[in-house]
Design an enzyme around this catalytic site. Structure first.
Site, PDB file in Angstrom:
ATOM      1  N   LYS A 240      26.415  42.664  51.645  1.00  0.00           N
ATOM      2  CA  LYS A 240      27.014  42.191  52.901  1.00  0.00           C
ATOM      3  C   LYS A 240      25.958  41.517  53.787  1.00  0.00           C
ATOM      4  O   LYS A 240      26.162  40.409  54.284  1.00  0.00           O
ATOM      5  CB  LYS A 240      27.644  43.370  53.652  1.00  0.00           C
ATOM      6  CG  LYS A 240      28.418  42.941  54.876  1.00  0.00           C
ATOM      7  CD  LYS A 240      28.740  44.096  55.781  1.00  0.00           C
ATOM      8  CE  LYS A 240      27.548  44.435  56.632  1.00  0.00           C
ATOM      9  NZ  LYS A 240      27.780  45.507  57.597  1.00  0.00           N
TER      10      LYS A 240
ATOM     11  N   ASP B 174      32.766  43.140  55.963  1.00  0.00           N
ATOM     12  CA  ASP B 174      32.432  44.321  56.758  1.00  0.00           C
ATOM     13  C   ASP B 174      33.716  45.104  57.004  1.00  0.00           C
ATOM     14  O   ASP B 174      34.772  44.786  56.449  1.00  0.00           O
ATOM     15  CB  ASP B 174      31.746  43.913  58.074  1.00  0.00           C
ATOM     16  CG  ASP B 174      32.731  43.277  59.050  1.00  0.00           C
ATOM     17  OD1 ASP B 174      33.866  42.932  58.630  1.00  0.00           O
ATOM     18  OD2 ASP B 174      32.382  43.128  60.226  1.00  0.00           O
TER      19      ASP B 174
END
Ligand code: SF4
Length: 217
Positions: free
Chosen positions: A121, A139
């Site tokens: 991420k 996220d």
């Protein structure tokens, strides 16, 4: 599951609601961004910005972070959650950046994930925001919105969500979609009390209809 046309509609509506969606972590170069994203685990962007305001005045280069003791760096970020590990990872990241990359952050996701404390991420955020490489960082907001809208399945893990979004959304829209979904999840389709009653996507959203029926909104 939503079809491609319905997904298109959802993304366009998110764009209308949040035409200025962008990365809310303050930074002035790729190195500052990776430090800010590394600090943001389990913490809001607004709080990270408070910390980095002073931090980026004191530490401008990887060498600066290595010129102090780990205790001093921990002390400088101690109001943030997980500060001990975050400080250790920042110093390890700086060491590796100097030793293996001549101090220059690579613009490649797979290279970035080799750095301590940098997961997929974080790497996706950095390549997308700092280098303009198309990527979708998943996220908590992107995951929740994708699942509530049935763009992805509830049981999908984070990587499956990312891959599904990449498959269903044109590549040139990955980065802007990531920002729009984050804004949509952060300010509209919130974890608690999503604004279903005024949501332009309610007609397409099974979760929203369910919540309205149960009187949850
Ligand atoms: S209807 Fe509710 S749950 Fe569905 S996208 Fe809108 S705010 Fe989120």
């Amino acid at each position: 599951m939503l079809n491609l046309q319905q997904i298109r509609y959802c993304l366009d509506e998110m764009g209308k609601l949040f035409p200025n969606a962008h990365c809310e972590l303050n930074h002035s170069n790729p190195f500052e961004l990776i430090i800010a994203v590394s600090l943001s685990a389990q913490c809001t962007d607004a709080f990270v910005n408070k910390i980095t305001k002073k931090l980026f005045e004191k530490y401008k280069t990887p060498e600066d972070y290595l010129s102090v003791s780990i205790e001093e760096l921990q002390n400088d970020i101690r109001s943030i959650g997980l500060y001990r590990n975050k400080a250790k990872n920042i110093q390890k990241l700086c060491r590796m950046l100097i030793d293996e990359y001549d101090g220059v952050l690579p613009n490649d996701r797979d290279e970035l994930t080799k750095f301590p404390g940098v997961g997929r991420k974080t790497a996706n955020v950095v390549v997308s925001v700092a280098f303009g490489v198309p990527a979708i960082a998943v996220d908590t907001h992107v995951e929740r919105v994708s699942k509530r809208l049935a763009i992805c399945k509830w049981k999908d893990n984070v990587l499956e969500v990312e891959k599904t979004l990449m498959r269903k959304i044109p590549k040139e829209e990955w980065s802007i979609t990531h920002h729009r979904m984050i804004f949509f999840g952060r300010y509209h389709c919130k974890a608690q009390n999503p604004q279903c009653e005024i949501c332009p996507l309610l007609d397409l959203c099974r979760e929203g209809k369910k919540r309205m029926k149960k009187g949850l909104n």
